[in-house]
Design a protein around this motif. Structure first.
Motif, mmCIF file in Angstrom:
data_model
loop_
_atom_site.group_PDB
_atom_site.id
_atom_site.type_symbol
_atom_site.label_atom_id
_atom_site.label_comp_id
_atom_site.label_asym_id
_atom_site.label_seq_id
_atom_site.Cartn_x
_atom_site.Cartn_y
_atom_site.Cartn_z
ATOM 1 N N UNK A 1 16.076 5.127 2.808
ATOM 2 C CA UNK A 1 15.592 4.511 1.565
ATOM 3 C C UNK A 1 15.650 5.524 0.421
ATOM 4 N N UNK A 2 15.214 6.751 0.697
ATOM 5 C CA UNK A 2 15.223 7.774 -0.361
ATOM 6 C C UNK A 2 16.656 8.065 -0.810
ATOM 7 N N UNK B 1 0.864 -1.174 0.000
ATOM 8 C CA UNK B 1 0.000 0.000 0.000
ATOM 9 C C UNK B 1 0.899 1.222 0.000
ATOM 10 N N UNK B 2 1.421 1.524 -1.176
ATOM 11 C CA UNK B 2 2.429 2.583 -1.309
ATOM 12 C C UNK B 2 1.939 3.917 -0.796
ATOM 13 N N UNK C 1 11.211 6.213 -4.439
ATOM 14 C CA UNK C 1 11.331 7.040 -3.244
ATOM 15 C C UNK C 1 9.995 7.627 -2.819
ATOM 16 N N UNK C 2 9.013 7.554 -3.704
ATOM 17 C CA UNK C 2 7.771 8.286 -3.462
ATOM 18 C C UNK C 2 7.034 7.793 -2.214
ATOM 19 N N UNK D 1 1.086 14.228 -4.783
ATOM 20 C CA UNK D 1 2.180 13.259 -4.719
ATOM 21 C C UNK D 1 1.610 11.849 -4.781
ATOM 22 N N UNK D 2 0.489 11.636 -4.110
ATOM 23 C CA UNK D 2 -0.173 10.338 -4.139
ATOM 24 C C UNK D 2 -0.724 10.049 -5.540
ATOM 25 N N UNK D 3 -1.387 11.047 -6.129
ATOM 26 C CA UNK D 3 -1.972 10.832 -7.452
ATOM 27 C C UNK D 3 -0.903 10.539 -8.501
#
Lengths: 355, 394
Positions: free
Chosen positions: B387-388, B244-245, B313-314, B298-300
């Motif tokens: 992680x990013x 679930x990104x 990275x998002x 950012x989600x879209x």
């Protein structure tokens, strides 16, 4: 494709300028015209490409990235929008055509000394013979240096606002030319009883309509800033990988990694805010558009100095030098955030519309 | 990049809205709006309604009883649920154990567990963290040793959400100690009533107890409860955490905050608030709304399938900002409530401990305190920044 081409074309802009090979770098206004960039937003009936705001935003991103000093947003985006809005008939076609081809370049003169970001002009135009007489002052005219003419908002009496085209060679226009902290040229002007012909009045307009045209330029400036900030983040990350201290690259230190990551997230959030504004631009009504543009403006310039300043900081001493590009991004965003209203101005506009 | 909601999406939004208006039990929504976590028994009727509608599992494939929605539809559903004050339910089963079983489970395990999960008759907890394995998850020590037809599990889990009301744990355990840490892990379903399993709730600063210590002493579990191949647990865990990104943007909750904060400024509870302060709080609210608009995009961008190195990275960036904005929203409510925040409150429904003390701020306070956990769970902010960095800059 547009992006790749623009990036290649603008690549040496800053380096060329630093070498002193030309005040505006290698990519001059003529070059922009030849690439079709000046015609992007001009309507097709006037010899333009009738292009999409999105293409303009891509170019603006690349210009910010390259630290370009050409007055693209003032003289191509905003000036084209104003003339298209206000002028009519053959005059409209002639002016837009000349601007799109690069033959003539105009600079919008909207803001006035001591009036912050108010658009309501105090410059007055009274009829004089068949023409008009202009008095008052305008300030911080981006692209004003070297322009063929100014697009001046002036009060025609009774709150009626006209847009005038005043040729720079008029002897009663007194320009003061100076550099801004981003190394661009700008001018302030005084109009002392400037006599203008009847066709100098391009047309009557409203502050609301001008504000709408400005919103396209505002988005372009946000995109310019986004491009600048993303480049500042890249330069900084690259620098940390090459600079060695304590026997290892600075990039090995987690505190510095995380600072870069925060810069990246902030810059990428500006991209999201810009996409939000683009989506609203395509389908929204005036209030929605204004709200989205002010939202993007606040988002962009709330973060801009923090990102660019941190880029300077993470470089250490070299970041403070004029020789190195990173500090120029900080100087650029300080000018940009004061160009078409500042953060407080746009937060207030956002809140008025949020109600 | 262009993305607009289609006419079908808008029709879907309208359908979700009217379903929520008709079916969401008002008492449940009130409790949720007040800021308290709903319990298993109180959310069960709601889950059953969603199940009957076929909407209980937005994240599962349709063949397993999932809603079969597009990413945009899932996002719309989450947003509307947030705005309507609909509670989360059976979170671990629906968002973690369920998707892992759909993807990696044997047909027998899918048959046994998925339908009861959907109906809310089978709750899961997630046994990942251990006292010595927090951010460094791969160093976990709980062992599962094959013994005939069983695995015998021994170890200790901590910060186990919902363990006190779960029927099963999806347990990450070491099945091979000879290989490198990540390569020797397996996911195995462990009944919480197995002999040897002891749950001890942990009181947390928000005045509730959602997390637990779980002590596991030689608990026997049928061998076929191990999910997929032995020693593939790390892969499954990464799938689960990346599944679930965009959920960690908390957009539903953030929209809920943005909608209610202006009303709080004008609420009777905040009587006496000076006008200048109220103005400052409205400005903080506007700035937060601007940030949430950007977060939404950012989600879209992820949902629309934007590609490139930034995609990896998002999810981490969204998680960091989502948690930060939740805290800003909740902290803004704390500021607005002023002295109302101070009285200590009871564990359930925020009943005041002292008769006559004002109870209304308790839910807002417990939420504020709880959101600090959002900077920790699912990978702390620092892990996300690592992680990013390694995705984009190393």
């Amino acid at each position: 494709m547009l992006r790749d081409g623009a990036r290649r074309y603008l690549a040496d802009d800053f380096a060329t300028r630093r070498r002193g090979d030309g005040a505006a770098g290698s990519a001059g206004w003529r070059g922009y015209a030849d690439l079709g960039w000046l015609a992007l937003l001009a309507p097709e009936d006037a010899g333009g490409l009738g292009g999409d705001i999105e293409d303009v935003l891509i170019l603006a991103e690349e210009m910010g990235r390259a630290l370009s000093l050409q007055p693209y947003i003032a003289s191509a985006v905003l000036a084209t929008g104003l003339v298209d809005l206000v002028a009519a008939g053959q005059q409209r076609l002639d002016l837009l055509g000349a601007m799109a081809s690069g033959d003539r370049r105009f600079a919008p003169a909207l803001y006035e000394p001591g009036r912050r970001y108010r658009l309501e002009p105090e410059v007055r135009a009274v009829t004089s013979g068949a023409g008009y007489r202009l008095s008052g002052a305008k300030s911080l005219i981006a692209g004003g240096a070297g322009a063929d003419g100014l697009l001046v908002t002036a009060l025609l009496g009774d709150g009626v606002v006209g847009l005038f085209l005043a040729a720079m060679e008029n002897a009663a226009i007194f320009p003061t030319r100076y550099a801004t902290i981003d190394d661009a040229d700008t001018i302030d002007v005084r109009f002392e009883q400037v006599e203008l012909g009847p066709d100098a009045l391009l047309g009557i307009t409203t502050i609301d309509a001008i504000d709408d045209v400005l919103d396209e330029a505002r988005l372009a400036l946000c995109a310019d800033t986004l491009g600048a900030l993303e480049r500042a983040v890249e330069i900084t990350a690259d620098y940390l990988k090459t600079r060695t201290q304590f026997g290892q690259p600075l990039a090995n230190f987690q505190a510095l990694q995380h600072s870069v990551v925060e810069m990246y997230i902030d810059a990428d959030s500006i991209r999201s805010s810009l996409y939000n504004a683009i989506a609203v631009f395509d389908r929204g009504g005036r209030e929605d558009r204004r709200r989205a543009v002010s939202s993007c403006w606040v988002k962009t310039f709330d973060a801009a100095k923090g990102i660019a300043g941190m880029a300077v900081h993470l470089h250490g001493g070299i970041g403070m030098t004029t020789e190195y590009p990173v500090g120029h991004y900080l100087r650029r965003v300080m000018v940009s955030e004061r160009s078409f209203g500042d953060v407080e101005h746009h937060l207030a506009r956002y809140m008025e519309l949020a109600g | 990049m262009k993305l607009a909601f289609s006419a079908e999406d808008e029709a879907f939004r309208a359908e979700v809205r009217s379903f929520l208006a008709a079916e969401l039990p008002p008492g449940l929504a009130r409790r949720e709006a007040a800021g308290f976590h709903n319990k298993r028994a109180t959310v069960h009727p709601w889950q059953q309604k969603l199940c009957a509608k076929g909407w209980a599992a937005p994240n599962w494939p349709a063949e397993f009883g999932g809603a079969g929605w597009s990413p945009i539809q899932r996002y719309i559903f989450e947003l509307e649920c947030g705005l309507a004050n609909a509670p989360e339910y059976s979170l671990i089963a629906m968002s973690m154990a369920g998707p892992v079983l759909c993807r990696f489970g044997s047909p027998e395990l899918q048959q046994e567990f998925l339908e009861p999960m959907l109906k809310g008759d089978c709750w899961f907890c997630q046994g990942f963290s251990e006292p010595q394995a927090g951010s460094d998850l791969a160093s976990l020590r709980t062992r599962a040793v094959r013994d005939g037809d069983d695995y015998v599990i021994t170890g200790q889990k901590i910060w186990t959400t919902d363990a006190h009301m779960a029927d099963y744990m999806i347990c990450l355990a070491r099945t091979d100690a000879e290989v490198k840490p990540q390569a020797g892990l397996s996911m195995i379903i462990m009944p919480m009533d197995a002999p040897g399993v002891t749950v001890r709730p942990i009181d947390t600063i928000d005045g509730d107890a959602h997390v637990n210590e779980v002590f596991i002493e030689d608990a026997r579990v049928p061998a076929h409860y191990l999910i997929g191949e032995p020693n593939s647990g790390w892969t499954q865990a990464k799938y689960l955490l990346g599944h679930e990104r965009t959920h960690n943007a908390y957009l539903g909750m953030l929209r809920r905050y943005l909608a209610r904060i202006p009303a709080l400024i004008d609420d009777e509870l905040c009587r006496g608030l000076p006008a200048a302060e109220a103005g400052e709080y409205r400005r903080r609210h506007a700035r937060l709304a601007i940030d949430v608009d950007a977060l939404e995009w950012s989600v879209l961008r992820v949902l629309a399938g934007e590609e490139g190195p930034a995609l990896g990275a998002a999810a981490s960036a969204i998680s960091i900002r989502g948690a930060a904005y939740l805290l800003r929203a909740a902290d803004l409510e704390m500021a607005i409530l002023g002295p109302q925040v101070v009285p200590r409150f009871g564990p359930d429904d925020g009943a005041p401990l002292v008769a006559g003390a004002p109870p209304a701020a308790a839910g807002r306070t417990t939420q504020y305190l709880y959101w600090w956990a959002a900077t920790i769970f699912g990978g702390s902010d620092e892990i996300q920044r690592n992680i990013i960095w390694s995705t984009l800059f190393r």
